[in-house]
Design a protein around this motif. Structure first.
Motif, short mmCIF file in Angstrom:
data_model
loop_
_atom_site.label_atom_id
_atom_site.label_comp_id
_atom_site.label_asym_id
_atom_site.label_seq_id
_atom_site.Cartn_x
_atom_site.Cartn_y
_atom_site.Cartn_z
N UNK A 79 34.56 38.31 26.80
CA UNK A 79 35.66 38.23 27.71
C UNK A 79 35.34 38.72 29.09
N UNK A 80 34.55 39.98 29.24
CA UNK A 80 34.09 40.55 30.27
C UNK A 80 33.15 39.89 31.12
N UNK A 81 32.28 39.19 30.46
CA UNK A 81 31.13 38.36 30.83
C UNK A 81 31.79 37.10 31.76
N UNK A 82 32.84 36.60 30.93
CA UNK A 82 33.46 35.14 31.61
C UNK A 82 34.37 35.67 32.81
N UNK A 83 35.00 36.86 32.78
CA UNK A 83 35.52 37.50 34.06
C UNK A 83 34.75 37.56 35.30
N UNK A 84 33.37 38.15 34.85
CA UNK A 84 32.69 38.42 36.01
C UNK A 84 31.89 36.96 36.36
N UNK A 85 31.91 35.93 35.49
CA UNK A 85 31.41 34.67 35.95
C UNK A 85 32.45 34.04 37.01
N UNK A 86 33.77 34.36 36.74
CA UNK A 86 35.01 33.66 37.42
C UNK A 86 35.00 34.52 38.78
N UNK A 87 34.41 35.73 39.01
CA UNK A 87 34.38 36.34 40.09
C UNK A 87 33.12 36.65 40.91
N UNK A 88 32.30 35.57 40.26
CA UNK A 88 30.83 35.83 40.65
C UNK A 88 30.77 35.58 42.38
N UNK A 89 30.15 36.63 43.06
CA UNK A 89 29.80 36.10 44.53
C UNK A 89 28.58 35.75 44.82
N UNK A 90 27.79 35.40 43.93
CA UNK A 90 26.51 34.54 44.30
C UNK A 90 25.73 34.29 43.07
N UNK A 91 24.72 33.62 43.20
CA UNK A 91 23.81 33.06 42.08
C UNK A 91 23.53 34.09 41.02
#
Length: 395
Positions: A79-91
């Motif tokens: 879940x944390x990893x997918x939240x980071x994906x959703x908020x990713x600022x760059x590649x």
């Protein structure tokens, strides 16, 4: 039994969405992160690679002592990893988050399947394992189109938000469920000793071939239909495949427990081969719809059937075996898609891809027979040893 297992099914739904949903929003993600579609596509590779590595190396340690704690840790990472994906600022942040998500998913799939099996009595073991696959197929079939629609309407970050929401719901359900999940039996020995078993080796190879044929070919459903004059039927075929997958994974559990997975496995592999043959040689819409329904049903039903065939007589190795099986299947899916791309790039018409898949599926039928035969022999030998031990104690 269903009440005990359903939190694991919800977790599997979130996995099913996450594994495939990015394919539908790649262009949007590339524009948002100021990169190329090919670079974003590396996220799928990163997820799959981490899934395979973490699933096969960390699943058994994660489940040691408390299966529920291992599931919550894997879900938390996912879940944390997918939240980071959703908020990713760059590649770079995006790719790193996909590695973490894949690692959590790999551990979660293996531990959830083993936990479901441990929650069920022996006569319902197949149904319990099939319910986890039902969650995976439902997430893929229903969740992916919904996620793509969300991405088109309000953005890909909200698509990932859907994955996080389902994952959080499953985590809450698991944490609040009544009673502790029984400890998963732990067979002595290393992962290497488990996969050296001939039956397990052949089973892992079979999972890989299933991934190449069933999931790999599914990638090209729309171009295959268009090449055979069925462009207008393309999305109907996608949905029929999905309906077959959900129905197959939902219904196969009772058949596993009633008929036996070792007998059922060759039948499913043969039916999948027949569906490819129909798609390859009959261009009529009705024939395609029927064949694609069977293709989806048998492809997904084969997952828990193979799991049960490899683990019923050695439940202590369930976590390890399922981890290697699922890693092989997802690797096969990636290889199958790559092979399809190579064939199309070399001038092969899309309508000819089912013939190539049918050729590979012949190998799968042979492997299914081998796995079933070895399993029957091993089960007979173990039963004989058990009878001799009981007779010795009686004396």
């Amino acid at each position: 039994m269903i009440r005990k297992v359903w939190p694991l099914v919800v977790a599997a739904v979130s996995l099913g969405i996450d594994a495939y949903v990015l394919a539908g929003v790649l262009p949007q993600m590339a524009g948002s992160l100021a990169t190329t579609v090919g670079a974003i596509g590396l996220g799928v590779t990163a997820f799959t690679a981490a899934y395979a590595v973490a699933g096969t190396t960390l699943s058994k340690p994660a489940a040691k002592g408390s299966a529920q704690r291992g599931l919550l840790l894997a879900l938390g990472l996912f879940n944390v990893a997918n939240l980071i994906t959703a908020l990713s600022p760059n590649l770079p942040v995006f790719l790193g988050s996909r590695v973490l998500s894949g690692a959590g998913a790999g551990v979660l799939t293996a531990v959830a399947t083993a936990a479901a099996a441990s929650l069920a009595p022996e006569e319902q073991r197949g149904r319990a394992m099939a319910m986890v696959t039902f969650g995976l197929s439902t997430g893929t079939v229903a969740g992916v189109p919904v996620g793509m629609l969300i991405g088109e309407q309000i953005g890909w970050r909200w698509t990932m938000g859907l994955v996080v929401l389902v994952g959080v719901v499953s985590m809450a359900a698991l944490a609040l469920r009544g009673g502790e999940i029984p400890a998963i039996p732990d067979e002595p020995g290393s992962e290497a000793s488990v996969i050296r078993s001939p039956q397990v080796l052949f089973g892992i190879l079979l999972a890989f071939v299933f991934g190449v044929t069933s999931l790999g070919l599914y990638t090209y459903m729309l171009p295959m239909a268009a090449d055979r004059g069925l462009r207008a039927w393309g999305f109907a075929l996608i949905w029929v495949w999905g309906i077959g997958g959900v129905a197959g994974s939902m219904l196969v559990g009772k058949q596993i427990d009633a008929v036996g997975s070792r007998r059922l496995l060759p039948l499913l592999a043969t039916a999948l081969l027949a569906s490819f043959a129909v798609v390859a040689f009959l261009p009529q819409p009705v024939a395609w719809l029927a064949a694609v329904l069977v293709w989806g049903a048998t492809g997904w039903a084969g997952v828990p059937t193979l799991q049960d065939a490899l683990t019923r007589s050695r439940p202590g190795a369930t976590t390890t075996i399922v981890a290697f099986q699922m890693a092989a299947m997802y690797l096969g899916s990636a290889v199958g898609s790559a092979l399809g791309t190579a064939l199309l790039g070399g001038g092969t018409p899309a309508g000819d891809l089912p013939m190539w898949a049918a050729g590979a599926q012949v190998v799968a039928v042979a492997l299914a027979v081998i796995v079933g035969t070895i399993g029957e022999g091993a089960a007979t030998a173990r039963a004989g040893r058990k009878d001799r031990e009981e007779a010795g104690r009686a004396c």
